[in-house]
Motif scaffolding. Sequence first.
Motif, short mmCIF file in Angstrom:
data_model
loop_
_atom_site.label_atom_id
_atom_site.label_comp_id
_atom_site.label_asym_id
_atom_site.label_seq_id
_atom_site.Cartn_x
_atom_site.Cartn_y
_atom_site.Cartn_z
N PHE A 217 0.84 -1.20 0.00
CA PHE A 217 0.00 0.00 0.00
C PHE A 217 0.88 1.25 0.00
O PHE A 217 1.92 1.30 0.65
CB PHE A 217 -0.92 0.02 1.23
N ASP A 218 0.43 2.27 -0.72
CA ASP A 218 1.10 3.57 -0.71
C ASP A 218 0.58 4.39 0.47
O ASP A 218 -0.62 4.40 0.76
CB ASP A 218 0.81 4.35 -2.00
N ILE A 219 1.49 5.10 1.13
CA ILE A 219 1.11 6.02 2.20
C ILE A 219 1.57 7.41 1.78
O ILE A 219 2.77 7.71 1.77
CB ILE A 219 1.75 5.63 3.56
N HIS A 220 0.61 8.26 1.41
CA HIS A 220 0.92 9.64 1.05
C HIS A 220 1.19 10.43 2.33
O HIS A 220 0.63 10.12 3.39
CB HIS A 220 -0.25 10.28 0.30
N THR A 221 2.04 11.44 2.22
CA THR A 221 2.36 12.25 3.39
C THR A 221 2.19 13.73 3.08
O THR A 221 2.30 14.15 1.92
CB THR A 221 3.81 12.02 3.87
N THR A 222 1.92 14.49 4.13
CA THR A 222 1.95 15.94 4.03
C THR A 222 2.66 16.46 5.27
O THR A 222 2.55 15.87 6.35
CB THR A 222 0.54 16.53 3.89
N GLU A 223 3.40 17.55 5.11
CA GLU A 223 4.24 18.04 6.20
C GLU A 223 3.51 19.07 7.04
O GLU A 223 2.76 19.91 6.52
CB GLU A 223 5.53 18.63 5.64
N THR A 224 3.74 19.03 8.34
CA THR A 224 3.21 20.01 9.26
C THR A 224 4.33 20.58 10.12
O THR A 224 5.29 19.88 10.43
CB THR A 224 2.12 19.39 10.17
N GLU A 225 4.21 21.84 10.47
CA GLU A 225 5.13 22.47 11.41
C GLU A 225 4.52 22.53 12.80
O GLU A 225 5.18 22.91 13.77
CB GLU A 225 5.48 23.89 10.95
N LEU A 226 3.24 22.18 12.92
CA LEU A 226 2.50 22.32 14.17
C LEU A 226 2.84 21.17 15.12
O LEU A 226 2.95 20.01 14.69
CB LEU A 226 1.00 22.36 13.91
N GLU A 227 2.94 21.47 16.38
CA GLU A 227 3.24 20.47 17.40
C GLU A 227 2.00 20.19 18.22
O GLU A 227 1.15 21.07 18.41
CB GLU A 227 4.37 20.98 18.32
N THR A 228 1.85 18.96 18.68
CA THR A 228 0.76 18.60 19.57
C THR A 228 1.37 18.01 20.85
O THR A 228 2.56 17.72 20.91
CB THR A 228 -0.18 17.58 18.93
N ILE A 229 0.51 17.84 21.86
CA ILE A 229 0.96 17.28 23.14
C ILE A 229 0.20 15.98 23.38
O ILE A 229 -1.00 16.00 23.65
CB ILE A 229 0.71 18.27 24.30
N GLY A 230 0.88 14.87 23.24
CA GLY A 230 0.27 13.57 23.52
C GLY A 230 0.29 13.30 25.02
O GLY A 230 1.25 13.64 25.71
N ILE A 231 -0.78 12.66 25.52
CA ILE A 231 -0.90 12.38 26.94
C ILE A 231 -0.80 10.88 27.16
O ILE A 231 -1.67 10.12 26.71
CB ILE A 231 -2.25 12.89 27.52
N ASP A 232 0.27 10.45 27.84
CA ASP A 232 0.46 9.03 28.07
C ASP A 232 0.83 8.71 29.52
O ASP A 232 0.76 7.56 29.94
CB ASP A 232 1.55 8.49 27.13
N THR A 233 1.25 9.74 30.26
CA THR A 233 1.67 9.55 31.65
C THR A 233 1.17 10.71 32.50
O THR A 233 0.78 11.76 31.96
CB THR A 233 3.21 9.51 31.75
N PRO A 234 1.18 10.57 33.84
CA PRO A 234 0.82 11.70 34.69
C PRO A 234 1.68 12.94 34.44
O PRO A 234 1.19 14.07 34.52
CB PRO A 234 1.03 11.15 36.11
N LYS A 235 2.94 12.75 34.09
CA LYS A 235 3.81 13.89 33.78
C LYS A 235 3.32 14.63 32.54
O LYS A 235 3.41 15.86 32.45
CB LYS A 235 5.25 13.42 33.59
N ASP A 236 2.79 13.88 31.56
CA ASP A 236 2.23 14.52 30.37
C ASP A 236 1.02 15.38 30.73
O ASP A 236 0.79 16.43 30.11
CB ASP A 236 1.81 13.46 29.34
N VAL A 237 0.23 14.94 31.71
CA VAL A 237 -0.91 15.74 32.16
C VAL A 237 -0.41 17.07 32.72
O VAL A 237 -0.99 18.13 32.46
CB VAL A 237 -1.73 14.97 33.22
N GLU A 238 0.67 17.03 33.47
CA GLU A 238 1.25 18.25 34.02
C GLU A 238 1.70 19.19 32.89
O GLU A 238 1.50 20.42 32.96
CB GLU A 238 2.44 17.92 34.91
N ARG A 239 2.28 18.62 31.83
CA ARG A 239 2.69 19.44 30.69
C ARG A 239 1.48 20.09 30.02
O ARG A 239 1.52 21.24 29.61
CB ARG A 239 3.43 18.59 29.65
#
Length: 246
Positions: A217-239
């Motif tokens: 399968f082909d996977i097309h891509t597009t570029e972003t400069e924007l950052e997101t904050i993923g939440i996986d730990t209690p420390k991430d919640v603090e961030r």
Amino acid sequence: MLSIGIIPARFASTRLPGKPLVDIGGKSMIQRVVEQVQQANLHRVVVATDDQRIFDHVHGFGGEAVLTHPDHPSGTDRVWEAYQQLGIEADCVVNIQGDEPFIHPAQINALLALFHEPVTQIATLVKPVLSDEELLSPHLPKVVLRADGKALYFSRHPIPYLRQYPVAEWRQHHRYLRHIGMYAYRPAVLQQLTRLSPAPLELAESLEQLRWLSHGFDIHTTETELETIGIDTPKDVERALAHLAS
């Protein structure tokens, strides 16, 4: 073009149990995700969950949710079941992470734009690597692209390996990209992906998208400069709380 956004949201999490219901500044994480996604150019936004508590909570704040089987091996399988339950014909289905409360609608719209081309099967986002810490982190998969912008390979290791330079100089000599784990698919392709058997490269790297590449399968891509904050730990919640306060 009719597009559907589906947000997989499981209650179980090894490092942060009940993650979708965690409070982020007065709203649950899943509510913040839904509200961000609703600002994108999608015709419908649905949470796909395996837990009655999440289902009830989403309906409680006015969102839409469906209950899915608890034993899906991946979010992709959960998205496909949810799409089937909706009983509609869409041109594009977007699989949106349920643990990114500050996801940018513009990133979703960028993926949708790729589907104006009939040849697009699967689309995802890439982002420039901005630090050596990002480059060397196995938790931030890297990607190399073909000349036409489609994904060639994903890895938890920095790729390419610049053998003629010390690691500390790699970013000076090559523009590295990392993968942002949001996908969009044609529904017929999504169905095919759920029927594929695991591939050796996928098992080696623990990256599901390598199964799709391995099966052609082909996977097309597009570029972003924007950052997101993923939440996986209690420390991430603090961030996340610090981000809200900033």
